[in-house]
Design an enzyme around this catalytic site. Structure first.
Site, PDB file in Angstrom:
ATOM      1  N   PHE A 147       3.008   9.106   4.099  1.00  0.00           N
ATOM      2  CA  PHE A 147       4.392   9.123   4.557  1.00  0.00           C
ATOM      3  C   PHE A 147       5.296   8.217   3.744  1.00  0.00           C
ATOM      4  O   PHE A 147       6.490   8.161   3.981  1.00  0.00           O
ATOM      5  CB  PHE A 147       4.465   8.707   6.032  1.00  0.00           C
ATOM      6  CG  PHE A 147       3.857   9.722   6.953  1.00  0.00           C
ATOM      7  CD1 PHE A 147       4.616  10.754   7.465  1.00  0.00           C
ATOM      8  CD2 PHE A 147       2.516   9.657   7.275  1.00  0.00           C
ATOM      9  CE1 PHE A 147       4.057  11.699   8.301  1.00  0.00           C
ATOM     10  CE2 PHE A 147       1.950  10.599   8.110  1.00  0.00           C
ATOM     11  CZ  PHE A 147       2.720  11.622   8.623  1.00  0.00           C
ATOM     12  N   GLY A 205       0.819  -1.198   0.000  1.00  0.00           N
ATOM     13  CA  GLY A 205       0.000   0.000   0.000  1.00  0.00           C
ATOM     14  C   GLY A 205       0.851   1.244   0.000  1.00  0.00           C
ATOM     15  O   GLY A 205       2.084   1.195  -0.049  1.00  0.00           O
ATOM     16  N   ASP A 212      -4.854  10.023  14.176  1.00  0.00           N
ATOM     17  CA  ASP A 212      -5.323   9.560  12.865  1.00  0.00           C
ATOM     18  C   ASP A 212      -5.942   8.169  12.975  1.00  0.00           C
ATOM     19  O   ASP A 212      -5.657   7.295  12.157  1.00  0.00           O
ATOM     20  CB  ASP A 212      -4.179   9.572  11.855  1.00  0.00           C
ATOM     21  CG  ASP A 212      -4.687   9.545  10.410  1.00  0.00           C
ATOM     22  OD1 ASP A 212      -5.837   9.973  10.181  1.00  0.00           O
ATOM     23  OD2 ASP A 212      -3.944   9.085   9.522  1.00  0.00           O
TER      24      ASP A 212
END
Length: 675
Positions: A359, A355, A473
């Site tokens: 970042f 994925g 997050d």
């Protein structure tokens, strides 16, 4: 005859007073057992021979005094596939003889309790015996749980529960640094009643592993034992217990050693010679001449040391004071070389790509020893320095909890900054929750377990880790699922680390994802532990409904999932929120409890949201009374919410077609506040 009667009476009294020993008098107090991991052996097999040798080894080592520095011994016998691992652990307050007695009894009784089973865990009050065909040494095992409680209720349960929590947490803090991984404490509950608590890990665990196990066990006490006069949680790697009576040997628990008294100076002997310059035999001027330059040198040295230390703190304030002495994790043990990472990922092959996030990219890799890893290759445009990066890796590596993805290490060579994590095979929660073909794999029991696991992971970050950590997050794509569908919180790229006494902070740079950000954070940059509580509430409602908050289509006049959930709660139809793919195999009480809890977590006022400690308590106890929720905060995914937000702050990415970060902060994998 009177004299004979007197003699018979005296003989009778003597018999009564003599300590008669029955066969069961010295038997340890049996508590509970677990017998199998699904494998058995046959009579007269190699495994049975190895088991007999192992039990004999444990018995013989229980009789050796050198085993009782910690009351613990482990051993292995045989070779695969008939290899067997075993250990005994005596409770930290036991004497050498009582420990020996318990181990001797346990090893002789084991095969009777679990005949032909390859695994056994048996708990007595005085000791634990465990063996298995799979290695369990130095590994935290909280997979199997036994809870027990006293059926008598306590008066003033709220006060009592608070006292239990505080006492057990204090004992856990003390135990992790004890060689026996043991601690016992007591506290006054009333003028006439005391509370006694005891915790212990198997001594082969590290301090962080012991802490992880004990905190997990303590968090389960409210679910089984709230308001009860006694309770205990038994895990394979640790135990916790409390009672309102003394159940351990206080006299056998070593008290802290007293400080040594100063030794008085030895007076001179009468014939030691003349002392013409006073009692010391040295003139005052000579003493001053010797002491003065030494004192000046010492002052200059201390001043120079303090100056350099202050300068170092200003330059590298990423590592708070107080951690250096207890630093278990070292850079050397965490560092991977780039060549190893490249071989493991086939030079970051696209076939290995798992994925991509804000970042960097994530790849699957396999180390030479066969261990599977997840490799996050951070963006090369990161402005973070090498030393700060290393310091933060050490801090994140110390986060050890079964509901957090474990950081294994890092690589820092040239422009490459790479993080190496454990590999979690079932990908992320969103890949199941929002995919129609996979939704059916998440039955209610799995969803409820995921909710509880996420809650315990966040609680660890907020209260039980070395520093208070705000994730910032939390979302379904950052919850990974292991092979047993246990949740693991991942991606600390936006986390903020607080000092232990810090409760909130401000930022001018808003990072996060639409649909999960609390209004006070999105509008004003104010964040706290309650920001994560808000995100958790959104997650809970998503898990229940199978719907995504930031991709919610208007239904029944509701603009977003939170408003939709509130409408059904207000109208008395909460069960209509339940994902339609779920069958009848669910608990109505659990579903309603979780909806109630989710709505409390998304209240607009942060003060009205529960703490994660309260959330975990609510999930583990039906006796807790939940306050009524009010209408939830607005959601930034709606047009109204976004328009309000745009008045406060601009963001660069105008795409609203998918879940996006408002801004990507690539300066750091964490942002650290010193103590």
């Amino acid at each position: 005859m009177p004299s004979l009667n007197f003699m018979m009476f005296f003989l009778f009294l003597s018999i009564l007073s003599y300590p008669i020993s029955f066969a069961t008098a010295a038997d340890p107090t049996y508590v509970s057992q677990l017998c199998s991991n699904g494998t058995t052996f046959t009579s007269n097999s190699t495994y049975e021979s190895n088991l007999n040798l192992l039990l004999s080894s444990l018995r013989s080592n229980a009789s050796r005094n050198n085993a009782f520095s910690t009351g613990f011994f482990n051993d292995t016998v045989g070779q695969d596939p008939n290899k067997i691992y075993g250990m005994f652990v005596c409770r930290g307050d036991q004497t050498t003889s009582s420990c020996q007695d318990c181990v001797n009894f346990a090893t002789r009784n084991a095969t009777q309790r679990c005949p032909f089973e390859k695994e056994l865990i048996i708990w007595y009050d005085q000791c634990l015996l465990r063996y298995s065909n799979q290695s369990f040494f130095s590994t935290v095992d909280a997979s199997r749980i036994i809870t027990m409680w006293n059926t008598q209720n306590i008066t003033d349960p709220d006060k009592f529960n608070d006292l239990v929590g505080n006492l057990m947490n204090e004992a856990a803090t003390e135990a992790v640094d004890n060689p026996k991984k043991f601690a016992a404490k007591k506290e006054d509950f009333t003028v006439f009643q005391q509370l006694y608590g005891l915790v212990q890990c198997t001594p082969d665990l590290s301090s962080s592993g012991c802490n992880l196990c004990l905190r997990d066990a303590i968090s389960r006490l409210p679910g089984c034992c709230s308001g009860k006069q006694g309770g205990r949680v038994l895990l394979p790697s640790c135990i916790v217990r409390y009672e309102v009576y003394p159940f351990y040997n206080e006299s056998n628990i070593a008290a802290p050693a007293p400080a040594p008294e100063p030794v008085p100076p030895t007076p001179p002997s009468p014939g030691s010679g003349t002392r013409p310059k006073g009692k010391s035999g040295i003139s005052s001027s000579t003493i001053i001449a010797i002491v003065a330059p030494i004192s000046v040198s010492a002052v200059l040295f201390i001043a120079g040391f303090c100056f350099l230390r202050r300068r170092a703190k200003k330059q590298y304030n990423a590592v708070p004071e107080g951690n250096a002495d207890n630093d278990i994790t070292t850079l050397e043990s965490l560092q991977f070389d780039l060549g190893t990472i490249e071989v493991a990922t086939n030079r970051f092959s696209t076939d290995n790509k798992l994925g991509e996030g804000g970042f960097g990219e994530v790849y699957k890799g396999v180390l030479p020893n066969g261990e599977e890893i997840a490799v996050k290759r951070l963006s090369k445009s990161s402005g973070q320095g090498a030393e700060e990066f290393k310091n933060e890796v050490v801090l994140v590596a110390k986060l050890q909890h079964r509901n957090l993805v474990r950081l294994l290490g890092f690589c820092l060579e040239g422009e490459e900054k790479i993080l190496v994590y454990e590999y979690v095979p079932n990908k992320s929660l969103d890949s199941f929750l929002y995919e129609p073909e996979k939704q059916g794999q998440l039955d209610w029991s799995k969803r409820y377990k995921i909710i509880g696991g996420i809650a315990r992971g966040i609680l660890y970050l907020h209260e039980d880790s070395r520093l208070r950590i705000i994730h910032r997050d939390l979302k379904a794509s950052n919850i990974l699922l292991d092979a047993d569908m246990n949740p693991k919180i991942s991606d600390f790229g936006m986390a903020r680390i607080f000092g232990v006494d810090q409760t909130q902070g401000n930022t001018s740079r808003i990072v996060g994802t639409f649909g999960y950000m609390s209004p006070e954070y999105a509008m004003h940059g104010h964040f706290s532990v309650k920001s994560d509580v808000y995100s958790f509430g959104v997650l809970v409602l998503e898990i229940i409904t199978g719907k995504k908050n930031n991709n919610f289509y208007q239904t029944d006049g509701a603009e977003d999932l939170l408003s939709y959930a509130w409408k059904h709660w207000r109208d008395g139809t909460p069960m209509e929120l339940l994902d339609s793919t779920l069958t009848d195999s669910y608990s109505r009480n659990e579903v309603i409890q979780c909806i109630h809890l989710g709505l409390l977590c998304v209240q607009e006022d942060p003060a009205e949201r529960p703490s994660m400690a309260t959330v975990v308590l609510m999930l583990n106890s039906y006796s807790v009374t939940l306050p009524s929720p009010q209408k939830p905060a607005f959601f930034l995914g709606t047009q109204t919410g976004r328009n309000m937000f745009m008045k406060e702050i601009e963001y660069t990415d105008k795409s609203t077609s998918k879940s996006i970060p408002l801004s990507v902060d690539e300066a750091s994998i964490t942002e650290v506040y010193p103590r």
